[in-house]
Design an enzyme around this catalytic site. Structure first.
Site, mmCIF file in Angstrom:
data_model
loop_
_atom_site.group_PDB
_atom_site.id
_atom_site.type_symbol
_atom_site.label_atom_id
_atom_site.label_comp_id
_atom_site.label_asym_id
_atom_site.label_seq_id
_atom_site.Cartn_x
_atom_site.Cartn_y
_atom_site.Cartn_z
ATOM 1 N N LYS A 1 0.819 -1.217 0.000
ATOM 2 C CA LYS A 1 0.000 0.000 0.000
ATOM 3 C C LYS A 1 0.850 1.264 0.000
ATOM 4 O O LYS A 1 1.828 1.359 0.728
ATOM 5 C CB LYS A 1 -0.899 -0.017 1.240
ATOM 6 C CG LYS A 1 -1.939 1.077 1.261
ATOM 7 C CD LYS A 1 -3.199 0.593 1.917
ATOM 8 C CE LYS A 1 -4.291 1.631 1.905
ATOM 9 N NZ LYS A 1 -4.655 2.128 0.597
ATOM 10 N N ALA B 1 10.269 2.170 -0.993
ATOM 11 C CA ALA B 1 10.271 3.047 -2.176
ATOM 12 C C ALA B 1 11.387 4.085 -2.086
ATOM 13 O O ALA B 1 12.069 4.365 -3.082
ATOM 14 C CB ALA B 1 8.912 3.735 -2.317
ATOM 15 N N THR C 1 6.411 0.853 5.964
ATOM 16 C CA THR C 1 7.381 -0.052 5.343
ATOM 17 C C THR C 1 7.439 0.143 3.835
ATOM 18 O O THR C 1 8.513 0.124 3.233
ATOM 19 C CB THR C 1 7.063 -1.518 5.705
ATOM 20 O OG1 THR C 1 7.019 -1.619 7.138
ATOM 21 C CG2 THR C 1 8.129 -2.466 5.193
ATOM 22 N N CYS C 2 6.280 0.355 3.214
ATOM 23 C CA CYS C 2 6.247 0.574 1.764
ATOM 24 C C CYS C 2 6.957 1.873 1.395
ATOM 25 O O CYS C 2 7.665 1.934 0.379
ATOM 26 C CB CYS C 2 4.808 0.584 1.256
ATOM 27 S SG CYS C 2 3.974 -1.011 1.495
ATOM 28 N N THR C 3 6.808 2.891 2.204
ATOM 29 C CA THR C 3 7.492 4.161 1.964
ATOM 30 C C THR C 3 8.998 3.978 2.129
ATOM 31 O O THR C 3 9.783 4.459 1.309
ATOM 32 C CB THR C 3 6.960 5.240 2.932
ATOM 33 O OG1 THR C 3 5.565 5.425 2.671
ATOM 34 C CG2 THR C 3 7.695 6.562 2.748
#
Length: 152
Positions: free
Chosen positions: A39, A49, A44-46
């Protein structure tokens, strides 16, 4: 049994954050990194990325085209890219075409709750469209090292 190293990468045709159609068939002759994440704008995704963003030059130097993939919408991807100054496209797999084809939609557990979601996984695809590497134990803060270390 899911996808294995040496398998042909499953074909896909989905839109990026700007509504441009991206097809695997158009990427033949390119080395491709597809990183699937759950998402936009989650911690964690940020982190993942931004690690790729901060090391994007090293990936380009090795000839990789990088695409992030999640079920988020094009608008959500646009906001995520703008907020974190991401230099690579994000694919909006809103119909779950890619996550299903690549076998990364599955059961997850968090805080004792079980639900279906994206299993954070990265596929490195060679110029012939063959899966060269599958990274399923992603370390978000060191992800570029994982990609480069396993494919050099």
């Amino acid at each position: 049994m899911g996808l294995q190293v040496g398998d042909p990468a499953p074909a896909f045709s989905v839109k990026d954050q700007d509504g441009n159609q991206v097809k695997l068939s158009d990427l033949k002759g390119e080395k491709v990194v597809l990183y699937f994440y759950p998402k936009d704008n989650t911690p964690t995704c940020t982190n993942q990325a931004c690690n790729i963003r901060d090391n994007y030059g090293a990936l380009l130097k090795k000839g990789y085209k990088v695409f992030g993939v999640s079920p988020d919408s094009e608008k959500s991807h646009q906001r995520f890219i703008k907020k974190h100054n991401l230099p690579f496209p994000l694919l909006a797999d809103t119909e779950h075409q890619m996550v299903e084809a690549y076998g990364v939609w599955g059961e997850k557990t968090m805080f004792g709750r079980t639900y279906m979601g994206v299993l954070r996984t990265t596929f490195v695809i060679n110029k012939k469209g063959i899966i060269e590497e599958i990274i399923s134990k992603v370390e978000s803060s060191k992800h570029t090292d994982q990609i480069l270390g396993k494919t050099e």
